[in-house]
Write a protein that holds these residues in place. Structure first.
Motif, PDB file in Angstrom:
ATOM      1  N   GLN A  66       4.448  -3.835   8.974  1.00  0.00           N
ATOM      2  CA  GLN A  66       4.426  -3.201   7.694  1.00  0.00           C
ATOM      3  C   GLN A  66       3.683  -4.341   6.698  1.00  0.00           C
ATOM      4  O   GLN A  66       4.377  -5.204   6.635  1.00  0.00           O
ATOM      5  N   LEU A  67       2.557  -3.948   5.886  1.00  0.00           N
ATOM      6  CA  LEU A  67       2.371  -4.924   5.116  1.00  0.00           C
ATOM      7  C   LEU A  67       2.398  -4.104   3.793  1.00  0.00           C
ATOM      8  O   LEU A  67       1.592  -3.145   3.537  1.00  0.00           O
ATOM      9  N   LEU A  68       3.050  -4.864   2.947  1.00  0.00           N
ATOM     10  CA  LEU A  68       3.210  -4.304   1.357  1.00  0.00           C
ATOM     11  C   LEU A  68       2.268  -4.982   0.582  1.00  0.00           C
ATOM     12  O   LEU A  68       2.342  -6.354   0.359  1.00  0.00           O
ATOM     13  N   GLY A  69       1.563  -4.470  -0.262  1.00  0.00           N
ATOM     14  CA  GLY A  69       0.784  -4.934  -1.408  1.00  0.00           C
ATOM     15  C   GLY A  69      -0.827  -5.149  -0.728  1.00  0.00           C
ATOM     16  O   GLY A  69      -0.797  -4.931   0.523  1.00  0.00           O
ATOM     17  N   PRO A  70      -1.741  -5.729  -1.534  1.00  0.00           N
ATOM     18  CA  PRO A  70      -1.585  -5.944  -3.014  1.00  0.00           C
ATOM     19  C   PRO A  70      -1.024  -4.897  -3.595  1.00  0.00           C
ATOM     20  O   PRO A  70      -1.708  -3.835  -3.337  1.00  0.00           O
ATOM     21  N   GLY A  71      -0.441  -4.927  -4.946  1.00  0.00           N
ATOM     22  CA  GLY A  71       0.199  -3.931  -5.634  1.00  0.00           C
ATOM     23  C   GLY A  71       1.169  -3.094  -4.880  1.00  0.00           C
ATOM     24  O   GLY A  71       1.973  -3.754  -4.129  1.00  0.00           O
ATOM     25  N   GLU A  72       1.182  -1.860  -4.999  1.00  0.00           N
ATOM     26  CA  GLU A  72       1.762  -0.889  -4.258  1.00  0.00           C
ATOM     27  C   GLU A  72       1.470  -0.374  -2.823  1.00  0.00           C
ATOM     28  O   GLU A  72       2.070   0.480  -2.293  1.00  0.00           O
ATOM     29  N   ALA A  73       0.297  -0.925  -2.619  1.00  0.00           N
ATOM     30  CA  ALA A  73      -0.157  -0.440  -1.094  1.00  0.00           C
ATOM     31  C   ALA A  73       0.702  -0.793   0.053  1.00  0.00           C
ATOM     32  O   ALA A  73       1.442  -1.843  -0.193  1.00  0.00           O
ATOM     33  N   VAL A  74       0.895   0.181   0.854  1.00  0.00           N
ATOM     34  CA  VAL A  74       1.733  -0.040   1.943  1.00  0.00           C
ATOM     35  C   VAL A  74       0.782   0.360   3.132  1.00  0.00           C
ATOM     36  O   VAL A  74       0.205   1.591   3.309  1.00  0.00           O
TER      37      VAL A  74
END
Length: 396
Positions: A66-74
């Motif tokens: 699970q990669l969160l970011g940059p920003g609110e991207a998931v």
């Protein structure tokens, strides 16, 4: 044989040498090997088998990313089966030391190596215990496995290239079932300047009701370096973990040269593991490479210590060690180090976030979690072809 440092590298080397029948002293400055257990300790499943690590060391197993970011991207990648494990790092150190002892090694904890003096056929090392007791120990060879501190080997000379440093802080949390659910069964990384400039964060599952949350930042002397503690607290709040009980706080440095051109031996003193820059800065990985360095050095030491071996022949055996270690790590290891320096040190602006966003968008076109594991653990950059090449070369 004297091995200073009971991390994965020193513990594994002592285990292998004692198993082969050598007389081994293994010393570490910690009084308890469960202390200062700073390591994300995520491994691919193959490493568990390769290094014959028992299931008792496994804190959790994971099947995805699970990669969160940059920003609110998931972005998520989920595998159909177990892809890897998160180890209990303190338990790993204790197990390696116990295995070495079981084969006859002498373990001394709370013991620091202060200095060493080399003679024509022996090396004398001054050890000091926490109670103030001091003793000189003589051995034919001395191994510095003290990690990035390089307590005996010292700093690499300038021609070897500068040390790139990453500073990390990690907390072990006790969490509720609801807090744990989002993070269970996957490795989560927090990417982008709004999470952490010049670095990344992570949330890893541990035993039931436990999470490991940390941050690591590559150090840049030309930019302000705010304390990591407040940054970690803000990450906890953003991840819904602000109210969790903190069971343990630890941290440390990871330091490596990118090209690994530093001397691996100074006379009868030999460097091992992080002391010769085997830690990889791309994902802050050290355990696998430290264990591998012990597997490479052990046969050379056994050849050098074989009965009847002349000093010249022993030196020739150990001269093969740096080349064999480079071959074992592989060319992709070096490329990943350059990518780490570019990615993390350069992650300090909106433009850098956009560049990282483009790379992650390209990676997301591969839907298999196994592909991401191959990239991050095996450095199989070629699987991503032309999408990754411009980024690796610094063209975008």
């Amino acid at each position: 044989m004297l091995v200073v440092g009971c991390g994965p590298a020193g513990g594994e080397l002592a285990r292998l040498l004692a198993q082969a029948g050598l007389s081994v002293w293994l010393v570490d400055q910690l009084a308890d090997l469960d202390q200062a257990a700073f390591s994300s300790a995520a491994l691919p499943l193959a490493a568990l088998e390769r290094f014959s690590l028992p299931a008792s060391l496994v804190a959790s197993r994971w099947q995805g990313w699970q990669l969160l970011g940059p920003g609110e991207a998931v972005r998520r990648w989920q595998g159909a089966q177990t892809l890897g494990v998160v180890l209990d790092f303190g338990a790993l150190r204790q197990w390696l030391a116990g295995e070495a002892q079981a084969w006859g090694a002498q373990l001394e904890l709370g013991c620091r190596a202060l200095e060493q003096h080399q003679g024509p056929d022996r090396v004398s090392t001054l050890l000091r215990w926490r109670n103030g007791q001091q003793r000189w120990i003589e051995s034919r060879w001395l191994v510095d496995a003290t990690g990035q501190a390089r307590s005996l080997l010292g700093e690499p000379p300038a021609p070897a290239g500068p040390l790139v440093s990453g500073l990390g802080v990690e907390w072990l949390l006790a969490v509720s079932a609801a807090q744990e659910q989002r993070w269970r069964g996957q490795l989560s990384f927090l990417l982008g300047t709004d999470w952490l400039p010049q670095g990344y964060g992570w949330v890893f599952p541990m035993q039931s009701g436990r999470l490991k949350v940390g941050v690591c930042r590559l150090q840049d002397p030309d930019r302000p370096q705010p304390p990591l503690g407040p940054l970690l607290q803000s990450i906890l709040a953003r991840c819904g973990l602000a109210g969790a009980e903190v069971l343990d706080r630890h941290g440390g440095l990871i330091r490596s040269t990118i090209g690994r051109q530093e001397p691996h031996r100074r006379g009868r003193l030999i460097g091992l593991g992080d002391a010769v820059s085997t830690a990889n800065l791309l994902g802050g990985e050290g355990i696998r490479h430290a264990l591998l360095s012990a597997r490479v050095l052990a046969p050379q030491l056994l050849a050098a210590l074989a009965p009847g071996t002349l000093d010249r022949a022993a030196a020739q055996a150990l001269d093969r060690y740096p080349r064999q270690l480079r071959q074992a790590l592989g060319w992709r290891w070096g490329l990943s180090g350059r990518l780490a320096r570019r990615t993390w040190l350069g992650l300090n602006s909106p433009a850098a976030d956009r560049r990282l966003e483009r790379l992650l968008a390209g990676l997301a076109q591969h839907k298999q979690a196994e592909d991401l594991s191959a990239l991050l653990f095996d450095y199989r950059f070629e699987r991503y072809g032309v999408r990754a090449l411009p980024y690796l070369l610094g063209l975008r």
